[in-house]
Design a protein around this motif. Structure first.
Motif, PDB file in Angstrom:
ATOM      1  N   ALA A 175       0.705  -1.036  -0.079  1.00  0.00           N
ATOM      2  CA  ALA A 175       0.012  -0.157   0.474  1.00  0.00           C
ATOM      3  C   ALA A 175       0.952   1.322   0.253  1.00  0.00           C
ATOM      4  O   ALA A 175       1.570   1.267   0.838  1.00  0.00           O
ATOM      5  N   ASP A 176       0.271   2.647  -0.323  1.00  0.00           N
ATOM      6  CA  ASP A 176       1.297   3.739  -0.399  1.00  0.00           C
ATOM      7  C   ASP A 176       1.386   4.419   0.950  1.00  0.00           C
ATOM      8  O   ASP A 176       0.551   3.751   1.837  1.00  0.00           O
ATOM      9  N   GLN A 177       2.082   5.139   0.984  1.00  0.00           N
ATOM     10  CA  GLN A 177       1.441   5.692   2.473  1.00  0.00           C
ATOM     11  C   GLN A 177       0.725   6.450   2.706  1.00  0.00           C
ATOM     12  O   GLN A 177       0.128   6.757   3.832  1.00  0.00           O
ATOM     13  N   GLU A 178       0.106   7.204   1.853  1.00  0.00           N
ATOM     14  CA  GLU A 178      -1.203   7.649   1.783  1.00  0.00           C
ATOM     15  C   GLU A 178      -2.500   6.672   2.593  1.00  0.00           C
ATOM     16  O   GLU A 178      -3.630   7.190   3.819  1.00  0.00           O
ATOM     17  N   THR A 179      -2.127   5.720   2.154  1.00  0.00           N
ATOM     18  CA  THR A 179      -3.656   4.804   2.016  1.00  0.00           C
ATOM     19  C   THR A 179      -2.978   4.746   3.609  1.00  0.00           C
ATOM     20  O   THR A 179      -4.135   4.640   4.306  1.00  0.00           O
ATOM     21  N   ARG A 180      -2.157   3.679   3.873  1.00  0.00           N
ATOM     22  CA  ARG A 180      -0.835   3.307   5.541  1.00  0.00           C
ATOM     23  C   ARG A 180      -1.692   4.808   6.544  1.00  0.00           C
ATOM     24  O   ARG A 180      -2.846   3.835   7.480  1.00  0.00           O
ATOM     25  N   LEU A 181      -1.467   5.625   6.448  1.00  0.00           N
ATOM     26  CA  LEU A 181      -1.692   7.051   7.369  1.00  0.00           C
ATOM     27  C   LEU A 181      -3.295   7.353   7.910  1.00  0.00           C
ATOM     28  O   LEU A 181      -3.528   7.032   8.437  1.00  0.00           O
ATOM     29  N   ARG A 182      -4.110   6.920   6.171  1.00  0.00           N
ATOM     30  CA  ARG A 182      -5.977   6.987   6.309  1.00  0.00           C
ATOM     31  C   ARG A 182      -5.717   6.177   7.382  1.00  0.00           C
ATOM     32  O   ARG A 182      -6.899   6.389   8.414  1.00  0.00           O
ATOM     33  N   MET A 183      -5.060   4.715   6.926  1.00  0.00           N
ATOM     34  CA  MET A 183      -5.895   3.764   7.921  1.00  0.00           C
ATOM     35  C   MET A 183      -5.408   4.018   9.646  1.00  0.00           C
ATOM     36  O   MET A 183      -5.941   3.535  10.439  1.00  0.00           O
TER      37      MET A 183
END
Length: 246
Positions: A175-183
């Motif tokens: 997963a890209d960093q943006e997706t991880r941080l949203r999670m």
């Protein structure tokens, strides 16, 4: 004679300990059960997840942290039995002692509603929400200062990154960093929300705020509910339809 006195005292001690344990068990059985307020929180969290999955990062984070702020307000109303518009305005209106998110966090911490280690999460979540709400130049979690704030949060989205969930592990790694941080934002919001409600209920039922039985099923039902919402949200964020978790 002394031996008999010691024996009697030991019997009394055992009886007292058994009585206290039974009393705590009864209180916890009442404290852990969902209330109407908690059912509404669970249902709102479920709806929030659905909306957040389809939203951009700005909208997702503003709504998630605003949900936490709103639940905190309503938890004060619920636990303190604040009734009537006039009373609610006196606490939460412009000049009220609980008018701002920061004030609510401060008072909740003073009441032991929030574990000490979660206070920083509260503050970083608040800062992320404020950046998105008030800085029109910020559109992403990988833009500073949001990146630093998000990296200081607990990695609660990684709780399921284990050997038992190999599919999650692989998808999370890709997963890209943006997706991880949203999670991470969503997970932190749900964990903090569960802690606030559960700990305040323990205190309300004259139990230590951290009192729980062992394991997932020993948690308060609202904590279980919000963990379930979080699990589904994290797996769906990675386009995984079946978790494989037991």
């Amino acid at each position: 004679m002394t031996g008999k006195i010691v024996e009697v005292l030991e019997i009394d001690r055992i009886a007292a300990a058994a009585f206290i344990e039974e009393m705590y068990d009864r209180r916890f059985a009442n404290a852990r059960t969902r209330t109407e307020f908690e059912i509404s929180v669970r249902d709102e969290a479920t709806s929030l997840s659905e909306y957040a999955l389809k939203s951009d990062s700005r909208t997702c984070c503003i709504l998630a942290v605003s949900f936490l702020e709103d639940v905190l307000k309503n938890n004060f109303i619920d636990k303190w039995k604040i009734e009537g518009r006039k009373s609610i305005d006196a606490y939460f209106g412009g000049n009220g002692p609980l008018s701002s998110f920061s004030q609510r966090i401060l008072i909740a911490n003073g009441l032991s509603w929030v574990p000490e280690e979660y206070i920083k999460d509260f503050d970083y979540l608040r800062k992320i929400r404020n950046e998105f709400a008030h800085n029109h130049r910020i559109h992403s979690l990988i833009a500073e200062p949001n990146l630093s704030y998000a990296n200081n949060l607990r990695e609660t989205e990684r709780i399921w990154d284990t050997e038992r969930a190999a599919v999650y592990h692989g998808a999370y790694a890709e997963a890209d960093q943006e997706t991880r941080l949203r999670m991470r934002i969503f997970s932190c919001v749900m964990f903090v929300t569960g802690q606030v409600i559960a700990r305040s209920k323990m205190i309300q039922h004259e139990l230590p705020p951290e009192y729980r039985e062992d394991g997932f099923f020993g948690l308060a039902e609202i904590e279980q509910d919000l963990i379930d919402v979080t699990v589904r949200h994290c797996f769906r964020s990675l386009n995984i339809t079946r978790s494989g978790l037991g």
